[in-house]
Every structure is written in structure tokens, then in C-alpha cells.
Design a protein around this motif. Sequence first.
Motif, short mmCIF file in Angstrom:
data_model
loop_
_atom_site.label_atom_id
_atom_site.label_comp_id
_atom_site.label_asym_id
_atom_site.label_seq_id
_atom_site.Cartn_x
_atom_site.Cartn_y
_atom_site.Cartn_z
N ASN A 142 59.92 62.73 -23.47
CA ASN A 142 58.55 63.08 -23.84
C ASN A 142 57.57 61.97 -23.48
OD1 ASN A 142 56.47 64.61 -25.56
ND2 ASN A 142 56.58 62.66 -26.63
N SER A 143 57.97 60.73 -23.71
CA SER A 143 57.09 59.58 -23.46
C SER A 143 56.80 59.40 -21.98
CB SER A 143 57.72 58.31 -24.03
OG SER A 143 57.95 58.44 -25.40
N LEU A 150 48.79 61.18 -19.40
CA LEU A 150 47.66 60.53 -20.06
C LEU A 150 47.00 59.50 -19.15
CD1 LEU A 150 46.18 60.55 -22.77
CD2 LEU A 150 47.69 58.72 -23.53
N THR A 151 47.81 58.78 -18.38
CA THR A 151 47.28 57.76 -17.46
C THR A 151 46.47 58.41 -16.35
OG1 THR A 151 49.16 56.29 -17.91
CG2 THR A 151 47.88 55.86 -15.92
N ILE A 217 48.74 46.51 -8.67
CA ILE A 217 49.91 47.30 -9.05
C ILE A 217 50.36 46.93 -10.46
CG2 ILE A 217 52.35 47.72 -8.54
CD1 ILE A 217 51.68 47.37 -5.58
N LEU A 218 50.30 45.62 -10.76
CA LEU A 218 50.68 45.15 -12.09
C LEU A 218 49.77 45.74 -13.16
CD1 LEU A 218 52.37 43.29 -13.90
CD2 LEU A 218 50.74 41.45 -13.41
N VAL A 219 48.47 45.83 -12.86
CA VAL A 219 47.51 46.40 -13.82
C VAL A 219 47.84 47.88 -14.07
CG1 VAL A 219 45.10 46.99 -14.21
CG2 VAL A 219 45.69 44.78 -13.23
N TRP A 220 48.15 48.62 -13.02
CA TRP A 220 48.56 50.02 -13.14
C TRP A 220 49.79 50.12 -14.05
CZ3 TRP A 220 47.03 54.87 -12.23
CH2 TRP A 220 45.93 55.07 -11.40
N PHE A 225 52.54 51.44 -18.98
CA PHE A 225 53.51 51.00 -19.99
C PHE A 225 52.88 51.03 -21.39
CE2 PHE A 225 55.66 47.65 -22.49
CZ PHE A 225 56.95 48.17 -22.46
N GLY A 226 51.60 50.69 -21.49
CA GLY A 226 50.91 50.74 -22.78
C GLY A 226 50.88 52.16 -23.33
#
Length: 255
Positions: A142-143, A150-151, A217-220, A225-226
Motif C-alpha cells: 500500500n505504501s 502522492l508524489t 535525484i537525491l531530492v526526488w 521516501f518521506g
Amino acid sequence: MNRQLAIATIAYLLLCIWSASYFLSCISLVIPLFVFTVIFKNSYILKKKIKICTAKCLFKESSWIYNLLTKKLIIIISSIFISLILTISLSLAIIHFTIFDFIIFGLDIIFLIFLYNKILSSQIINDNIKLPIVQNSASWINSIIFAFLLTIISFNQTPPKYIDINLENSVKKASVLTQSNCEVINYGSRIVSEVSATKWWFMLGYSNKIKNNYIKILVWFVFLFGNYLAIFAFSRYILGLIEFSTNLKGNNESK
């Protein structure tokens, strides 16, 4: 399923109350504490059963590895650590929810319960460990699905108005948007707001001076992940409360 939806709705309303009352005083922390208790109980049972099952399959009961894996204190400490991370992630995320986020999480409840019952009805998992494995699997699947959803939707929405070409100004504006009379909540909320502003600043293209694509890419990844962490915590909380309610009903009927 109707009972499950009713329990999940009550659990969700508690989170809504937290969102509407976090700024009043530290008394509102009773709701995150309740969330932590539910997630901790769920995590402890899952870890205990998995570690005992793994230890019995791989090691002799007299070995030090077996004793380490099945040691109650180790399981409790690791469960507390994971539960704290999940509770903090969910509690702070809800503070910054928009109406759209509340709608998405409300719809997620229906999908989560459907997924949970679907996996629960399968005959591929040993009954002795089935329930915690099903809960974890449903939460995980689900996550992943809703974190991506959501992203993607978030980046197609209108960006926050406080974001401008200057990163420092954006962070300062974001840090005062959510304030609480409770210093603990205020501190956590401010950190989340500043991190969120930084992520949005990078993603909106104000980072053109930074040529390193790995940073973008790290920001994405951090953004994704958040969302994943918050939805995973939400899933474990909802399913944990459903399980508790089911066990309570079963105990009352057996008396």
C-alpha cells in the motif's frame, strides 16, 4: 469489512483531531502517544514472531545467535526505535496536510482494508505467523503504491506560495507557517517545514546553478521516501488498531 471500516474511520478521525489541535498545548501529544502504542504493539508482535521463526529454522536453541535473536529486550528496543520513527513521521506529516492530502489518505483506508483482506484470505502463509506477515505485506504494498501516487500528484499541483528564488527566504517563510504552544511540537514542525521548503526549492528549478544531477535525484528520493514513511506508518497504525479491535471482540465472545 464494515466493522474494519468503522474502526479505521475512528482511527483516522483521531489523526484529524491531532491536526486541528497540535498548536494548542502539549496535551495534544496524547494522540501521537496513542498512535505510538498501537504501532509499537504491532511491531513487537511482528518482530518477535519473525525472529523466533528465523532463529528456530537456522540456529540451535543452545547457540548464542539464537539467544540474541530471541532476547526479549533486543526485540523491545528495536520495536520502540522503529515505532518512534514511524509515529514522528506520521504525526509531523499530518500537521502539514492539505485538504487534498486528507482526501487521499481517506481513500487509502478503503484500498488498504481491501488489500489486507485479500492477502489474509490467501493460503500461502503459515497460520502461526500469518497475521503479522499479512499486516506488514499489506502496509508495504500500500505504501509503495500511494507514495508514488502522492508524489506524482503533488508535483502537478500548485507549489507553495512561500517558495521564491532565494532558498534562505523560502526556508524562513516556511518555518513560521506551523507553530505550536508546545515547544516539542514546534521544534519538530519547524524542521519538517524547512526540509519541505528546501525540497520544493530544488524541484521547482531554482537549483539551476547546481549542475550535479545526483543532488536533484537525491531530492526526488527524499520526497518519495518521506511520503512512503508517512503512508507506511499510517497503514501500520490503521491495521494495528483493526487487529486490536478484532482480538478484543474475539476475547469477549469467548467468555
